[in-house]
Design a protein around this motif. Sequence first.
Motif, PDB file in Angstrom:
ATOM      1  N   ILE A   1       0.838  -1.207   0.000  1.00  0.00           N
ATOM      2  CA  ILE A   1       0.000   0.000   0.000  1.00  0.00           C
ATOM      3  C   ILE A   1       0.871   1.254   0.000  1.00  0.00           C
ATOM      4  O   ILE A   1       0.592   2.228  -0.723  1.00  0.00           O
ATOM      5  N   ARG A   2       1.929   1.232   0.778  1.00  0.00           N
ATOM      6  CA  ARG A   2       2.834   2.388   0.806  1.00  0.00           C
ATOM      7  C   ARG A   2       3.531   2.577  -0.540  1.00  0.00           C
ATOM      8  O   ARG A   2       3.645   3.708  -1.049  1.00  0.00           O
ATOM      9  N   GLY A   3       3.973   1.475  -1.150  1.00  0.00           N
ATOM     10  CA  GLY A   3       4.601   1.561  -2.465  1.00  0.00           C
ATOM     11  C   GLY A   3       3.625   2.049  -3.518  1.00  0.00           C
ATOM     12  O   GLY A   3       3.982   2.845  -4.398  1.00  0.00           O
ATOM     13  N   THR A   4       2.373   1.582  -3.434  1.00  0.00           N
ATOM     14  CA  THR A   4       1.344   2.008  -4.374  1.00  0.00           C
ATOM     15  C   THR A   4       1.039   3.493  -4.216  1.00  0.00           C
ATOM     16  O   THR A   4       0.828   4.203  -5.207  1.00  0.00           O
ATOM     17  N   THR A   5       1.025   3.970  -2.990  1.00  0.00           N
ATOM     18  CA  THR A   5       0.772   5.392  -2.724  1.00  0.00           C
ATOM     19  C   THR A   5       1.872   6.265  -3.319  1.00  0.00           C
ATOM     20  O   THR A   5       1.599   7.299  -3.948  1.00  0.00           O
ATOM     21  N   ILE A   6       3.122   5.846  -3.141  1.00  0.00           N
ATOM     22  CA  ILE A   6       4.247   6.580  -3.725  1.00  0.00           C
ATOM     23  C   ILE A   6       4.104   6.635  -5.244  1.00  0.00           C
ATOM     24  O   ILE A   6       4.269   7.691  -5.865  1.00  0.00           O
ATOM     25  N   SER A   7       3.770   5.486  -5.833  1.00  0.00           N
ATOM     26  CA  SER A   7       3.592   5.424  -7.289  1.00  0.00           C
ATOM     27  C   SER A   7       2.473   6.345  -7.748  1.00  0.00           C
ATOM     28  O   SER A   7       2.581   7.011  -8.785  1.00  0.00           O
ATOM     29  N   GLY A   8       1.388   6.389  -6.974  1.00  0.00           N
ATOM     30  CA  GLY A   8       0.256   7.227  -7.329  1.00  0.00           C
ATOM     31  C   GLY A   8       0.621   8.695  -7.410  1.00  0.00           C
ATOM     32  O   GLY A   8       0.238   9.395  -8.361  1.00  0.00           O
ATOM     33  N   PHE A   9       1.381   9.172  -6.439  1.00  0.00           N
ATOM     34  CA  PHE A   9       1.808  10.573  -6.461  1.00  0.00           C
ATOM     35  C   PHE A   9       2.670  10.869  -7.690  1.00  0.00           C
ATOM     36  O   PHE A   9       2.522  11.912  -8.331  1.00  0.00           O
ATOM     37  N   VAL A  10       3.578   9.943  -8.011  1.00  0.00           N
ATOM     38  CA  VAL A  10       4.458  10.143  -9.172  1.00  0.00           C
ATOM     39  C   VAL A  10       3.648  10.143 -10.468  1.00  0.00           C
ATOM     40  O   VAL A  10       3.835  11.005 -11.339  1.00  0.00           O
ATOM     41  N   PHE A  11       2.738   9.173 -10.604  1.00  0.00           N
ATOM     42  CA  PHE A  11       1.926   9.089 -11.826  1.00  0.00           C
ATOM     43  C   PHE A  11       1.052  10.327 -12.019  1.00  0.00           C
ATOM     44  O   PHE A  11       0.917  10.840 -13.136  1.00  0.00           O
ATOM     45  N   ILE A  12       0.449  10.803 -10.940  1.00  0.00           N
ATOM     46  CA  ILE A  12      -0.402  11.991 -11.032  1.00  0.00           C
ATOM     47  C   ILE A  12       0.433  13.215 -11.415  1.00  0.00           C
ATOM     48  O   ILE A  12       0.007  14.065 -12.208  1.00  0.00           O
ATOM     49  N   LEU A  13       1.639  13.295 -10.877  1.00  0.00           N
ATOM     50  CA  LEU A  13       2.538  14.406 -11.225  1.00  0.00           C
ATOM     51  C   LEU A  13       2.823  14.424 -12.725  1.00  0.00           C
ATOM     52  O   LEU A  13       2.746  15.484 -13.367  1.00  0.00           O
TER      53      LEU A  13
ATOM     54  N   PHE B   1      15.338   8.379 -20.568  1.00  0.00           N
ATOM     55  CA  PHE B   1      14.656   7.697 -19.472  1.00  0.00           C
ATOM     56  C   PHE B   1      14.206   6.303 -19.908  1.00  0.00           C
ATOM     57  O   PHE B   1      14.279   5.346 -19.142  1.00  0.00           O
ATOM     58  N   MET B   2      13.748   6.184 -21.157  1.00  0.00           N
ATOM     59  CA  MET B   2      13.333   4.887 -21.678  1.00  0.00           C
ATOM     60  C   MET B   2      14.504   3.907 -21.723  1.00  0.00           C
ATOM     61  O   MET B   2      14.372   2.732 -21.339  1.00  0.00           O
ATOM     62  N   VAL B   3      15.654   4.381 -22.186  1.00  0.00           N
ATOM     63  CA  VAL B   3      16.837   3.524 -22.273  1.00  0.00           C
ATOM     64  C   VAL B   3      17.268   3.075 -20.882  1.00  0.00           C
ATOM     65  O   VAL B   3      17.537   1.890 -20.642  1.00  0.00           O
ATOM     66  N   PHE B   4      17.321   4.016 -19.944  1.00  0.00           N
ATOM     67  CA  PHE B   4      17.724   3.671 -18.586  1.00  0.00           C
ATOM     68  C   PHE B   4      16.744   2.690 -17.958  1.00  0.00           C
ATOM     69  O   PHE B   4      17.144   1.713 -17.309  1.00  0.00           O
ATOM     70  N   GLY B   5      15.444   2.939 -18.145  1.00  0.00           N
ATOM     71  CA  GLY B   5      14.443   2.028 -17.604  1.00  0.00           C
ATOM     72  C   GLY B   5      14.571   0.641 -18.195  1.00  0.00           C
ATOM     73  O   GLY B   5      14.416  -0.372 -17.488  1.00  0.00           O
TER      74      GLY B   5
ATOM     75  N   ILE C   1       9.456  -1.335  -3.982  1.00  0.00           N
ATOM     76  CA  ILE C   1       8.278  -1.866  -4.664  1.00  0.00           C
ATOM     77  C   ILE C   1       7.808  -0.851  -5.699  1.00  0.00           C
ATOM     78  O   ILE C   1       7.456  -1.204  -6.833  1.00  0.00           O
ATOM     79  N   ALA C   2       7.822   0.419  -5.305  1.00  0.00           N
ATOM     80  CA  ALA C   2       7.394   1.478  -6.235  1.00  0.00           C
ATOM     81  C   ALA C   2       8.354   1.593  -7.404  1.00  0.00           C
ATOM     82  O   ALA C   2       7.930   1.724  -8.559  1.00  0.00           O
ATOM     83  N   MET C   3       9.661   1.540  -7.127  1.00  0.00           N
ATOM     84  CA  MET C   3      10.669   1.652  -8.183  1.00  0.00           C
ATOM     85  C   MET C   3      11.649   0.500  -8.056  1.00  0.00           C
ATOM     86  O   MET C   3      12.260   0.332  -6.992  1.00  0.00           O
ATOM     87  N   PRO C   4      11.810  -0.327  -9.101  1.00  0.00           N
ATOM     88  CA  PRO C   4      11.291  -0.095 -10.457  1.00  0.00           C
ATOM     89  C   PRO C   4      10.063  -0.927 -10.811  1.00  0.00           C
ATOM     90  O   PRO C   4       9.696  -0.990 -11.964  1.00  0.00           O
ATOM     91  N   TYR C   5       9.432  -1.564  -9.818  1.00  0.00           N
ATOM     92  CA  TYR C   5       8.339  -2.485 -10.158  1.00  0.00           C
ATOM     93  C   TYR C   5       7.108  -1.766 -10.693  1.00  0.00           C
ATOM     94  O   TYR C   5       6.460  -2.230 -11.612  1.00  0.00           O
ATOM     95  N   MET C   6       6.748  -0.654 -10.090  1.00  0.00           N
ATOM     96  CA  MET C   6       5.568   0.083 -10.550  1.00  0.00           C
ATOM     97  C   MET C   6       5.941   1.276 -11.424  1.00  0.00           C
ATOM     98  O   MET C   6       5.396   1.460 -12.504  1.00  0.00           O
ATOM     99  N   ILE C   7       6.853   2.084 -10.941  1.00  0.00           N
ATOM    100  CA  ILE C   7       7.230   3.299 -11.668  1.00  0.00           C
ATOM    101  C   ILE C   7       8.295   2.960 -12.702  1.00  0.00           C
ATOM    102  O   ILE C   7       9.402   2.554 -12.357  1.00  0.00           O
ATOM    103  N   GLY C   8       7.944   3.110 -13.961  1.00  0.00           N
ATOM    104  CA  GLY C   8       8.876   2.822 -15.043  1.00  0.00           C
ATOM    105  C   GLY C   8       8.503   3.623 -16.271  1.00  0.00           C
ATOM    106  O   GLY C   8       7.489   4.326 -16.290  1.00  0.00           O
TER     107      GLY C   8
END
Length: 204
Positions: A42-54, A74-78, A111-118
């Motif tokens: 849940i904490r990782g998902t919350t962090i991801s949510g803020f980044v995605f909304i930004l 960013f695509m290459v690094f990811g 969990i948020a990076m790099p699993y969710m945020i990419g």
Amino acid sequence: MIDSLLQSSTFLFVLLNPFLMSIYLIDLIQELDFKIFANYLIRGTTISGFVFILFAWFGESIFTQVLQVEFESFMVFGGIIFLILAIRFFFGGSQALGQLRGQPKDIAITIAMPYMIGPGTISASVLAGSRLSPPLSAVTIAFTLSMTALSILFFKWLHDYVKQRDEALIERYIDIAGRTTAMILGTFSIDMILQGIETWIKEF
């Protein structure tokens, strides 16, 4: 409007891929109690949510105007990051992924990076922001992340339930599914790197 909502939500959900995330979080699923795992998720998902909304609200201008870098970089690094994860998992299993994480207090962030945020999910967020108003894009992202987290928690519950009855079966399934998924993710990573390079070359 409804079509845009469904398209944006579906696209982001497919990129997040709860099944794939469950495989790559399998060491945490195996080792942690359900409540503890849910807390980190849940904490990782919350962090991801803020980044995605930004990124939904400000788009690629964050890269080009604030960071002054190309989005293709960013695509290459990811792609490189995901490739490393795929190789480590393919040859070393879930224990190899655990070595890439820090102390338990850092699990929510990893969990948020790099699993969710990419690159893929951030691109989907930018697309959602271009299709929808800021409030609707935020709601869409929050809803999609909630569905993803619930799906992963269901996999965690299912794993714990089956493991109590046939631990050998679940271990064989995890090994086969995990290594197969690693090959798919590795292929996707190479493609992401090539797309970033190709787009960068076309701009010159």
